[in-house]
Motif scaffolding. Structure first.
Motif, PDB file in Angstrom:
ATOM      1  N   LYS A 185       0.828  -1.208   0.000  1.00  0.00           N
ATOM      2  CA  LYS A 185       0.000   0.000   0.000  1.00  0.00           C
ATOM      3  C   LYS A 185       0.860   1.255   0.000  1.00  0.00           C
ATOM      4  O   LYS A 185       0.601   2.207  -0.744  1.00  0.00           O
ATOM      5  CB  LYS A 185      -0.933   0.008   1.217  1.00  0.00           C
ATOM      6  N   LYS A 189       0.808   3.931  -3.038  1.00  0.00           N
ATOM      7  CA  LYS A 189       0.435   5.327  -2.809  1.00  0.00           C
ATOM      8  C   LYS A 189       1.585   6.264  -3.169  1.00  0.00           C
ATOM      9  O   LYS A 189       1.357   7.350  -3.708  1.00  0.00           O
ATOM     10  CB  LYS A 189      -0.009   5.520  -1.351  1.00  0.00           C
ATOM     11  N   THR A 193       0.171   8.732  -5.815  1.00  0.00           N
ATOM     12  CA  THR A 193      -0.361   9.932  -5.152  1.00  0.00           C
ATOM     13  C   THR A 193       0.658  10.585  -4.222  1.00  0.00           C
ATOM     14  O   THR A 193       0.270  11.328  -3.310  1.00  0.00           O
ATOM     15  CB  THR A 193      -1.631   9.585  -4.348  1.00  0.00           C
ATOM     16  N   ASP A 197      -3.481   9.259   0.829  1.00  0.00           N
ATOM     17  CA  ASP A 197      -4.642   8.375   0.716  1.00  0.00           C
ATOM     18  C   ASP A 197      -5.482   8.806  -0.488  1.00  0.00           C
ATOM     19  O   ASP A 197      -5.423   9.960  -0.924  1.00  0.00           O
ATOM     20  CB  ASP A 197      -5.491   8.440   1.984  1.00  0.00           C
ATOM     21  N   TYR A 198      -6.318   7.880  -0.984  1.00  0.00           N
ATOM     22  CA  TYR A 198      -7.131   8.228  -2.155  1.00  0.00           C
ATOM     23  C   TYR A 198      -8.384   7.368  -2.255  1.00  0.00           C
ATOM     24  O   TYR A 198      -8.423   6.228  -1.812  1.00  0.00           O
ATOM     25  CB  TYR A 198      -6.314   8.084  -3.447  1.00  0.00           C
ATOM     26  N   PHE A 199      -9.420   7.976  -2.840  1.00  0.00           N
ATOM     27  CA  PHE A 199     -10.566   7.232  -3.341  1.00  0.00           C
ATOM     28  C   PHE A 199     -10.218   6.727  -4.743  1.00  0.00           C
ATOM     29  O   PHE A 199      -9.330   7.289  -5.404  1.00  0.00           O
ATOM     30  CB  PHE A 199     -11.815   8.118  -3.421  1.00  0.00           C
ATOM     31  N   ILE A 200     -10.952   5.717  -5.194  1.00  0.00           N
ATOM     32  CA  ILE A 200     -10.691   5.198  -6.525  1.00  0.00           C
ATOM     33  C   ILE A 200     -11.990   5.021  -7.299  1.00  0.00           C
ATOM     34  O   ILE A 200     -13.034   4.680  -6.730  1.00  0.00           O
ATOM     35  CB  ILE A 200      -9.921   3.856  -6.457  1.00  0.00           C
ATOM     36  N   TYR A 231      -7.992  11.534  -5.660  1.00  0.00           N
ATOM     37  CA  TYR A 231      -8.999  10.745  -6.384  1.00  0.00           C
ATOM     38  C   TYR A 231      -8.320  10.111  -7.596  1.00  0.00           C
ATOM     39  O   TYR A 231      -7.900  10.822  -8.518  1.00  0.00           O
ATOM     40  CB  TYR A 231     -10.153  11.644  -6.821  1.00  0.00           C
ATOM     41  N   VAL A 232      -8.197   8.799  -7.585  1.00  0.00           N
ATOM     42  CA  VAL A 232      -7.539   8.073  -8.672  1.00  0.00           C
ATOM     43  C   VAL A 232      -8.602   7.516  -9.616  1.00  0.00           C
ATOM     44  O   VAL A 232      -9.510   6.799  -9.188  1.00  0.00           O
ATOM     45  CB  VAL A 232      -6.643   6.940  -8.112  1.00  0.00           C
ATOM     46  N   SER A 274      -5.208  -0.589  -2.317  1.00  0.00           N
ATOM     47  CA  SER A 274      -4.539   0.451  -1.524  1.00  0.00           C
ATOM     48  C   SER A 274      -5.414   1.676  -1.296  1.00  0.00           C
ATOM     49  O   SER A 274      -4.993   2.632  -0.644  1.00  0.00           O
ATOM     50  CB  SER A 274      -3.239   0.880  -2.225  1.00  0.00           C
ATOM     51  N   ALA A 275      -6.631   1.672  -1.824  1.00  0.00           N
ATOM     52  CA  ALA A 275      -7.516   2.837  -1.734  1.00  0.00           C
ATOM     53  C   ALA A 275      -8.263   2.877  -0.406  1.00  0.00           C
ATOM     54  O   ALA A 275      -8.446   1.857   0.267  1.00  0.00           O
ATOM     55  CB  ALA A 275      -8.519   2.805  -2.885  1.00  0.00           C
ATOM     56  N   ILE A 278     -13.760   2.478  -2.856  1.00  0.00           N
ATOM     57  CA  ILE A 278     -14.122   2.648  -4.255  1.00  0.00           C
ATOM     58  C   ILE A 278     -15.424   3.443  -4.323  1.00  0.00           C
ATOM     59  O   ILE A 278     -16.336   3.246  -3.515  1.00  0.00           O
ATOM     60  CB  ILE A 278     -14.289   1.290  -4.981  1.00  0.00           C
TER      61      ILE A 278
END
Length: 377
Positions: A185, A189, A193, A197-200, A231-232, A274-275, A278
């Motif tokens: 993770k 990341k 990014t 941290d991120y949403f996907i 945001y990925v 790793s998000a 989703i």
């Protein structure tokens, strides 16, 4: 028995949703049933990786069927001619199309009828093709398989066919999707990014996937939380519409949106796993495979209250109104800020995922094949 299978969407390095359904189902079915002879029918030179066993005989017929006129020619002239030569006991078509003229029993997989609800979300020529073909296919097919109870009821409602001839065969999830280690993770990341941290989002970047509202919801989320979350966006820009482009370009936090394009399955598994969560808030889905992929990756799910998505997600997701930017933004805020909520969603997802596997899909497709072969005998 000889069983013909329409495999025109088995394309090397280009498998999409229906292509994966075909691959995962029939790679299992042909090995489990060596007593039968399977004739795979392609519209271009095939890759040997799709000839799954010795009981598979490949055929190529022209023309390559992508344009609506060529699709019509392939199904109504080339395919019936080949069927006449092979003389199979059954034609299975996993891609929602089949030949109206071929004289053979037919099992057709109609994944959804999105075009009936959102005709403006595909080209006019493709809409006319589906609008012409699908009602005929629903009636002339000896049996239909579809991927959710929602889609089954939708087909019954629109075309008036009997529910007795429609089988539900849920989708599965690629075996690559699994929990990701803390080390992986951190590496992922860092790569995508810069450690944040991120949403996907995963899917084709087209209007049905609701990207315009997702961008606006992420902007609203960022504006009220002031955090470093990114945001990925994973997928190809198939139909990057004016509305999607304008929503993105008007974002205050568009620099926090990362586009990866298409990712290979192994890398996609790492990026998904790793998000934080989703966001799969489409306006319409016949199933929604990324929901199950997230269950297997053990990350939280935010999804829509429309079409088949609540059926697939059950109690293992934050359910939102996909037409409400505030509803999506509030779900993002809740998931990002509440560790206990994330743990609860993941725990429920681990239970829920037991319902969905490609082994079960293949078994259910085979049961549908047997029903088709045996009916009216």
């Amino acid at each position: 028995m000889k069983i013909a299978v329409n495999t025109r969407l088995l394309l090397k390095n280009k498998l999409e949703g229906i292509g994966w359904f075909t691959y995962e189902s029939f790679s299992r079915i042909v090995k489990a049933h060596p007593e039968h002879e399977f004739h795979f029918i392609f519209d271009r030179p095939w890759s040997d990786e799709f000839i799954f066993a010795d009981n598979v005989i490949p055929h190529k017929i022209s023309p390559p069927a992508r344009h609506p006129l060529l699709i019509y020619s392939w199904y109504e002239f080339a395919l019936p001619s080949l069927i006449k030569k092979i003389k199979p006991g059954l034609l299975v078509s996993p891609d929602a199309f089949t030949s109206l003229r071929a004289q053979v029993k037919k099992l057709t997989v109609i994944h959804d009828i999105n075009f009936e609800h959102y005709p403006d979300q595909m080209s006019f020529s493709n809409f006319k093709l589906y609008k012409f073909y699908t009602p005929h296919i629903a009636h002339i097919s000896d049996r239909i398989a579809t991927v959710s109870a929602f889609s089954k009821n939708d087909i019954i409602k629109h075309y008036g066919v009997s529910g007795d001839k429609i089988d539900v065969v849920y989708n599965g999830s690629h075996s690559n999707f699994r929990p990701v280690s803390k080390e992986k993770k951190q590496q992922t990341k860092q790569q995508y990014t810069q450690g944040a941290d991120y949403f996907i989002f995963i899917g084709a970047l087209n209007p049905r996937k609701n990207l315009g509202r997702l961008f606006k919801a992420f902007d609203a989320f960022k504006g009220t939380t002031q955090n470093n979350i990114k945001y990925v966006i994973v997928g190809e820009k198939m139909y990057w519409s004016k509305d999607i482009r304008e929503a993105y370009e008007s974002m205050a936090y568009k620099n926090d949106v990362i586009f990866t394009g298409r990712l290979e399955p192994g890398e996609l598994a790492n990026v998904l796993g790793s998000a934080i969560a989703i966001t799969y808030a489409s306006v319409f889905e016949g199933f929604g495979i990324p929901i199950v992929e997230a269950f297997n990756a053990e990350i939280p799910v935010i999804t829509s209250n429309t079409s088949a998505m609540p059926e697939v997600a059950g109690d293992a997701a934050m359910i939102v109104d996909p037409f409400s930017i505030n509803s999506i933004a509030e779900a993002m805020k809740a998931v990002a800020s509440d560790e206990q909520l994330r743990q609860k969603l993941v725990a429920n997802g681990k239970k829920r995922k037991q319902m969905f596997s490609w082994d079960k899909t293949a078994d259910n497709v085979w049961k549908s094949i047997e029903k088709t072969i045996n009916q009216n005998q």
